[in-house]
Design a protein around this motif. Structure first.
Motif, mmCIF file in Angstrom:
data_model
loop_
_atom_site.group_PDB
_atom_site.id
_atom_site.type_symbol
_atom_site.label_atom_id
_atom_site.label_comp_id
_atom_site.label_asym_id
_atom_site.label_seq_id
_atom_site.Cartn_x
_atom_site.Cartn_y
_atom_site.Cartn_z
ATOM 1 N N GLU A 117 0.832 -1.206 0.000
ATOM 2 C CA GLU A 117 0.000 0.000 0.000
ATOM 3 C C GLU A 117 0.865 1.253 0.000
ATOM 4 O OE1 GLU A 117 -3.609 -2.105 2.579
ATOM 5 O OE2 GLU A 117 -2.358 -0.536 3.475
ATOM 6 N N ALA A 118 1.921 1.238 0.800
ATOM 7 C CA ALA A 118 2.801 2.401 0.880
ATOM 8 C C ALA A 118 3.460 2.685 -0.463
ATOM 9 C CB ALA A 118 3.856 2.179 1.963
ATOM 10 N N ARG A 119 3.933 1.629 -1.104
ATOM 11 C CA ARG A 119 4.583 1.776 -2.405
ATOM 12 C C ARG A 119 3.603 2.310 -3.443
ATOM 13 N NH1 ARG A 119 8.926 2.794 -5.513
ATOM 14 N NH2 ARG A 119 8.828 1.677 -7.490
ATOM 15 N N GLU A 120 2.364 1.792 -3.424
ATOM 16 C CA GLU A 120 1.371 2.245 -4.390
ATOM 17 C C GLU A 120 1.019 3.714 -4.171
ATOM 18 O OE1 GLU A 120 -3.031 1.017 -6.187
ATOM 19 O OE2 GLU A 120 -2.145 -0.144 -4.549
ATOM 20 N N ALA A 121 0.935 4.125 -2.909
ATOM 21 C CA ALA A 121 0.636 5.527 -2.619
ATOM 22 C C ALA A 121 1.697 6.441 -3.226
ATOM 23 C CB ALA A 121 0.530 5.749 -1.115
ATOM 24 N N VAL A 122 2.957 6.056 -3.110
ATOM 25 C CA VAL A 122 4.038 6.861 -3.675
ATOM 26 C C VAL A 122 3.933 6.921 -5.191
ATOM 27 C CG1 VAL A 122 6.534 7.009 -4.022
ATOM 28 C CG2 VAL A 122 5.636 6.468 -1.768
ATOM 29 N N THR A 123 3.755 5.783 -5.827
ATOM 30 C CA THR A 123 3.727 5.771 -7.286
ATOM 31 C C THR A 123 2.518 6.531 -7.838
ATOM 32 O OG1 THR A 123 2.579 3.635 -7.324
ATOM 33 C CG2 THR A 123 4.988 3.602 -7.430
ATOM 34 N N LYS A 124 1.494 6.715 -7.017
ATOM 35 C CA LYS A 124 0.329 7.490 -7.441
ATOM 36 C C LYS A 124 0.429 8.962 -7.029
ATOM 37 C CE LYS A 124 -2.970 3.698 -7.852
ATOM 38 N NZ LYS A 124 -4.242 3.080 -7.385
ATOM 39 N N GLY A 125 1.586 9.362 -6.480
ATOM 40 C CA GLY A 125 1.840 10.778 -6.277
ATOM 41 C C GLY A 125 1.954 11.260 -4.861
ATOM 42 N N ALA A 126 1.629 10.432 -3.868
ATOM 43 C CA ALA A 126 1.687 10.868 -2.465
ATOM 44 C C ALA A 126 3.071 10.577 -1.902
ATOM 45 C CB ALA A 126 0.623 10.162 -1.640
ATOM 46 N N VAL A 153 -5.015 15.671 -14.482
ATOM 47 C CA VAL A 153 -3.730 15.120 -14.888
ATOM 48 C C VAL A 153 -2.899 14.697 -13.667
ATOM 49 C CG1 VAL A 153 -2.446 17.308 -14.924
ATOM 50 C CG2 VAL A 153 -1.799 15.475 -16.494
ATOM 51 N N LEU A 154 -3.194 15.269 -12.496
ATOM 52 C CA LEU A 154 -2.443 14.936 -11.287
ATOM 53 C C LEU A 154 -2.712 13.512 -10.816
ATOM 54 C CD1 LEU A 154 -2.966 18.302 -9.390
ATOM 55 C CD2 LEU A 154 -0.903 17.548 -10.583
ATOM 56 N N SER A 155 -3.802 12.928 -11.280
ATOM 57 C CA SER A 155 -4.093 11.533 -10.935
ATOM 58 C C SER A 155 -3.307 10.554 -11.786
ATOM 59 C CB SER A 155 -5.592 11.249 -11.106
ATOM 60 O OG SER A 155 -6.361 11.998 -10.201
ATOM 61 N N ARG A 156 -2.606 11.066 -12.807
ATOM 62 C CA ARG A 156 -1.880 10.201 -13.732
ATOM 63 C C ARG A 156 -0.441 10.696 -13.896
ATOM 64 N NH1 ARG A 156 -6.465 11.969 -16.018
ATOM 65 N NH2 ARG A 156 -5.322 13.251 -17.530
ATOM 66 N N PRO A 157 0.342 10.663 -12.822
ATOM 67 C CA PRO A 157 1.706 11.192 -12.933
ATOM 68 C C PRO A 157 2.547 10.402 -13.931
ATOM 69 C CG PRO A 157 1.389 10.030 -10.848
ATOM 70 C CD PRO A 157 0.046 10.154 -11.478
ATOM 71 N N ALA A 158 3.316 11.145 -14.715
ATOM 72 C CA ALA A 158 4.245 10.500 -15.649
ATOM 73 C C ALA A 158 5.445 9.949 -14.906
ATOM 74 C CB ALA A 158 4.688 11.505 -16.715
ATOM 75 N N ARG A 159 5.899 10.688 -13.906
ATOM 76 C CA ARG A 159 7.027 10.284 -13.067
ATOM 77 C C ARG A 159 6.796 10.775 -11.647
ATOM 78 N NH1 ARG A 159 11.013 6.689 -15.098
ATOM 79 N NH2 ARG A 159 11.324 7.132 -17.304
ATOM 80 N N VAL A 160 7.255 9.998 -10.685
ATOM 81 C CA VAL A 160 7.269 10.424 -9.283
ATOM 82 C C VAL A 160 8.691 10.261 -8.781
ATOM 83 C CG1 VAL A 160 6.389 10.017 -6.953
ATOM 84 C CG2 VAL A 160 4.856 9.752 -8.922
ATOM 85 N N VAL A 161 9.184 11.283 -8.111
ATOM 86 C CA VAL A 161 10.520 11.250 -7.522
ATOM 87 C C VAL A 161 10.368 11.396 -6.014
ATOM 88 C CG1 VAL A 161 12.754 12.427 -7.375
ATOM 89 C CG2 VAL A 161 11.572 12.235 -9.578
ATOM 90 N N ARG A 162 10.972 10.528 -5.284
ATOM 91 C CA ARG A 162 10.921 10.573 -3.814
ATOM 92 C C ARG A 162 12.351 10.609 -3.289
ATOM 93 N NH1 ARG A 162 10.808 10.935 1.127
ATOM 94 N NH2 ARG A 162 9.836 9.419 2.530
ATOM 95 N N ALA A 163 12.665 11.718 -2.595
ATOM 96 C CA ALA A 163 14.004 11.904 -2.024
ATOM 97 C C ALA A 163 15.100 11.765 -3.073
ATOM 98 C CB ALA A 163 14.243 10.943 -0.872
#
Length: 426
Positions: A124-133, A412-422
């Motif tokens: 769940e945590a991983r999915e939240a990140v990949t979806k923008g959170a 468009v924010l619901s469909r991020p092309a890329r997410v960068v974390r740290a």
């Protein structure tokens, strides 16, 4: 049965054992073990955990939610997980040897904040990140799994959002949570549930002893269970005040599950930090919230989701509640009550935080103000306003890259092309 009014005695063995169990349930222990000893013992101390990615994001259109400023052909330089530069190209701003992400034709924003989400597992945590959170606040878990997820985020930041953990729910019927923790077990014998001042303080104190960052309670029954009436009040103003006072002694705020107007009013007067759901919050309570600086997390996505339920009671509840909540959001915004975005995702289904922004916009907020509910506003609520919610020097290297202008189309924010974390591409 009487519960001792003193806080539970600190027990290193009990604390370690309880949190080890939480880590096993969440799957974080296995994830850290698989990542190796370097992940389990970060070698680089940094605020909010290990921020060790280096990255250059170049060519995109940069949006600063705080000012609304838009910069074309921008460069974002992240060093050791922290933004070093964000803005126009400048001579020498892009060093050699740093990985690059080409964002030409795309828009670049800070990573989003989900201010109400239930994260119980690594997946769940991983999915939240990949979806923008890239940051989040927990809405509680059954057995401190959110505390385990928070620790995962500190060691493997690309695997979980930066998380403010709530531990277990302060509620009259705590269910299995009571029996899962030795320091809560005495509450299982209480007739009528967790209601006395001593019992309420005990649950708060145990949460704090386990490392909770925030306390979660309720004033009404649940809307998502057909056999419950969400307008039924379960805690009085006095009981809520006991919870808030106990949390404040530990330096923590309280988020409160709420639906009825009287329940909302009692919770706000008791001193909660944020009102969750709040479907029937009325003008008198909104005035009180504005005066106190109480935040409003309406979780529009969760209420809208009820209308799609196969259960006829829940479906009708969702259809009836959603227009009322939209009006409450609009009124709160016009009155100056700070609004924050939260999906209330749980049970393995993670809603993109961008969808909540879309619903905020549909309720009457401008695109920029809707984006602020998941960036600058939410960062202030979580106490992260100096490091989250913008892309500026010294801020977290958490980035959302989207395919087109979110000020023209927030969906468009619901469909991020890329997410960068740290500084790490997820």
């Amino acid at each position: 049965m009487c519960v001792e009014p003193a806080p539970p005695p600190p027990s290193r063995l009990t604390r370690r054992g309880v949190l080890a169990g939480a880590a096993a349930l969440a799957g974080t222990a296995a994830a850290l073990s698989a990542a190796g000893p370097a992940a389990a013992r970060p070698t680089r101390p940094a605020h909010e955990g290990a921020r060790y990615g280096d990255l250059v994001i170049e060519g995109g259109t940069l949006l600063d939610p705080a000012t609304g400023e838009v910069t074309e052909d921008a460069v974002v330089l992240i060093r050791a997980g922290t933004v070093d530069h964000a803005g126009p190209r400048r001579k020498g701003a892009v060093p050699g040897g740093v990985p690059r992400l080409d964002a030409r034709g795309q828009w670049v924003l800070p990573g989003l904040v989900d201010a109400h989400i239930h994260l119980s597992t690594v997946a769940e945590a991983r999915e939240a990140v990949t979806k923008g959170a890239t940051s989040a606040r927990s809405g509680s878990t059954t057995f401190y799994q959110d505390i385990a997820v928070r620790e995962l985020a500190r060691r493997l930041p690309d695997q979980a959002p930066r998380l403010s953990a709530a531990g277990v729910f302060v509620t009259p019927d705590m269910g299995d949570s009571v029996l899962a923790d030795p320091d809560l077990a005495p509450l299982a014998a209480l007739q009528g549930g967790v209601r006395s001042a001593e019992a309420l303080r005990r649950v708060v104190d145990v949460n704090l002893a386990r490392g909770a960052d925030v306390i979660k309670t309720r004033v009404n029954e649940r809307a998502g269970l057909p056999d419950q009436d969400p307008l039924t009040q379960v805690y009085s103003y006095e009981q809520l005040a006991h919870i808030v006072a106990a949390a404040r002694r530990g330096g923590k705020g309280v988020l409160c599950h709420s639906y009825s107007e009287q329940g909302c009013h009692d919770a706000v007067r008791a001193g909660i930090r944020s009102l969750e759901h709040g479907v029937f919050v009325a003008e008198r309570t909104l005035h009180e919230m504005r005066g106190r600086g109480t935040y409003f997390t309406p979780t529009l996505a969760a209420i809208a989701g009820l209308a799609e339920s196969s259960d006829p009671v829940l479906a009708e509840r969702g259809r009836a509640y959603l227009p009322v909540l939209r009006e409450a959001v609009r009124a709160a915004h016009e009155m100056g009550v700070p609004l924050v975005a939260g999906t209330d995702s749980s049970g393995g289904e993670v809603t993109p935080i961008g969808h909540e922004i879309e619903l905020m916009h549909a309720a009457g907020l401008s695109p920029l103000d809707a984006i602020r509910t998941a960036t600058t506003n939410a960062a202030r609520l979580l106490g992260l306003s100096r490091g989250v919610g913008r892309l500026a020097p010294g801020y977290a290297g958490d980035v959302l890259v989207v395919g087109s202008d979110p000020l023209s189309d927030v969906s468009v924010l619901s469909r991020p092309a890329r997410v960068v974390r740290a500084g790490r591409i997820c």
